[in-house]
Design a protein around this motif. Sequence first.
Motif, PDB file in Angstrom:
ATOM      1  N   LEU A  49      -5.345   0.745  -1.413  1.00  0.00           N
ATOM      2  CA  LEU A  49      -6.086  -0.526  -1.409  1.00  0.00           C
ATOM      3  C   LEU A  49      -7.569  -0.313  -1.708  1.00  0.00           C
ATOM      4  O   LEU A  49      -8.173  -1.057  -2.488  1.00  0.00           O
ATOM      5  CB  LEU A  49      -5.924  -1.214  -0.055  1.00  0.00           C
ATOM      6  N   ASN A 160     -12.692  -8.324   0.440  1.00  0.00           N
ATOM      7  CA  ASN A 160     -11.428  -8.677   1.101  1.00  0.00           C
ATOM      8  C   ASN A 160     -10.420  -7.539   1.025  1.00  0.00           C
ATOM      9  O   ASN A 160      -9.750  -7.222   2.018  1.00  0.00           O
ATOM     10  CB  ASN A 160     -10.841  -9.942   0.472  1.00  0.00           C
ATOM     11  N   GLN A 161     -10.330  -6.907  -0.132  1.00  0.00           N
ATOM     12  CA  GLN A 161      -9.379  -5.807  -0.283  1.00  0.00           C
ATOM     13  C   GLN A 161      -9.820  -4.590   0.523  1.00  0.00           C
ATOM     14  O   GLN A 161      -8.988  -3.880   1.096  1.00  0.00           O
ATOM     15  CB  GLN A 161      -9.221  -5.437  -1.766  1.00  0.00           C
ATOM     16  N   GLU A 164      -8.762  -5.134   4.072  1.00  0.00           N
ATOM     17  CA  GLU A 164      -7.342  -4.848   4.272  1.00  0.00           C
ATOM     18  C   GLU A 164      -7.107  -3.349   4.388  1.00  0.00           C
ATOM     19  O   GLU A 164      -6.306  -2.884   5.211  1.00  0.00           O
ATOM     20  CB  GLU A 164      -6.529  -5.430   3.116  1.00  0.00           C
ATOM     21  N   SER A 168      -5.652  -1.318   7.711  1.00  0.00           N
ATOM     22  CA  SER A 168      -4.540  -0.375   7.625  1.00  0.00           C
ATOM     23  C   SER A 168      -4.944   0.986   8.176  1.00  0.00           C
ATOM     24  O   SER A 168      -4.182   1.631   8.913  1.00  0.00           O
ATOM     25  CB  SER A 168      -4.090  -0.241   6.168  1.00  0.00           C
TER      26      SER A 168
END
Length: 201
Positions: A49, A160-161, A164, A168
């Motif tokens: 990501l 945003n990515q 994420e 994780s």
Amino acid sequence: MSYLGVGVSPGNVPVYHGNNLKVIDRRVRVTELVLRCVICGLAILGAALIGTDTQVKVIFSIEKIAKFTDMKALLFLVIANGLAAAYSLVQVLRCILSMIRGSVLFNKPLAWAIFSGDQLMAYLTLTAVAAAAQSAAFAKLGQPELQWMKICNMYGKFCNQVGEGIASSLIVSLSMIVLSGISAFSLFRLYGNSKGKSNAI
């Protein structure tokens, strides 16, 4: 008395005999295997990501590309996730081999190596997540006193990515902490088992 399947306990103190130990060992091994698989998968996901995250922004006819390499904390996190994934993959293979052979206890040098490796990975991933989270907070909120602008207002998709990926990675670090406790239990159980045998003699 002994809590390792050797001897008899007076009164109402519970004693764990062979069958109970096998159940506990099986649960510990399954839990360890599941956690290591989760860590391997989420570490790869987090690295992917963040590592593949880019966004192009045109400012005054000049293209500005946001990449994870622009923030050293994100680069550190990607490397830490890669190391955690590789380490977990090796440990998953060890766990599967151990379950196939039916062996539970291993020698003390190997137990110490696993314990030390889990501790190292736990500290590494937790440090990387903390550094990346701090950098992400600056990018999201800015720092008016230092005239640092809110980068995420310009690169929303990129942020945003990254968020994420950090989420994780946080699960990875927390799972590594739990695994450190399991490996500590497996290590010091070897010493307790030796002590129980000596008392029985």
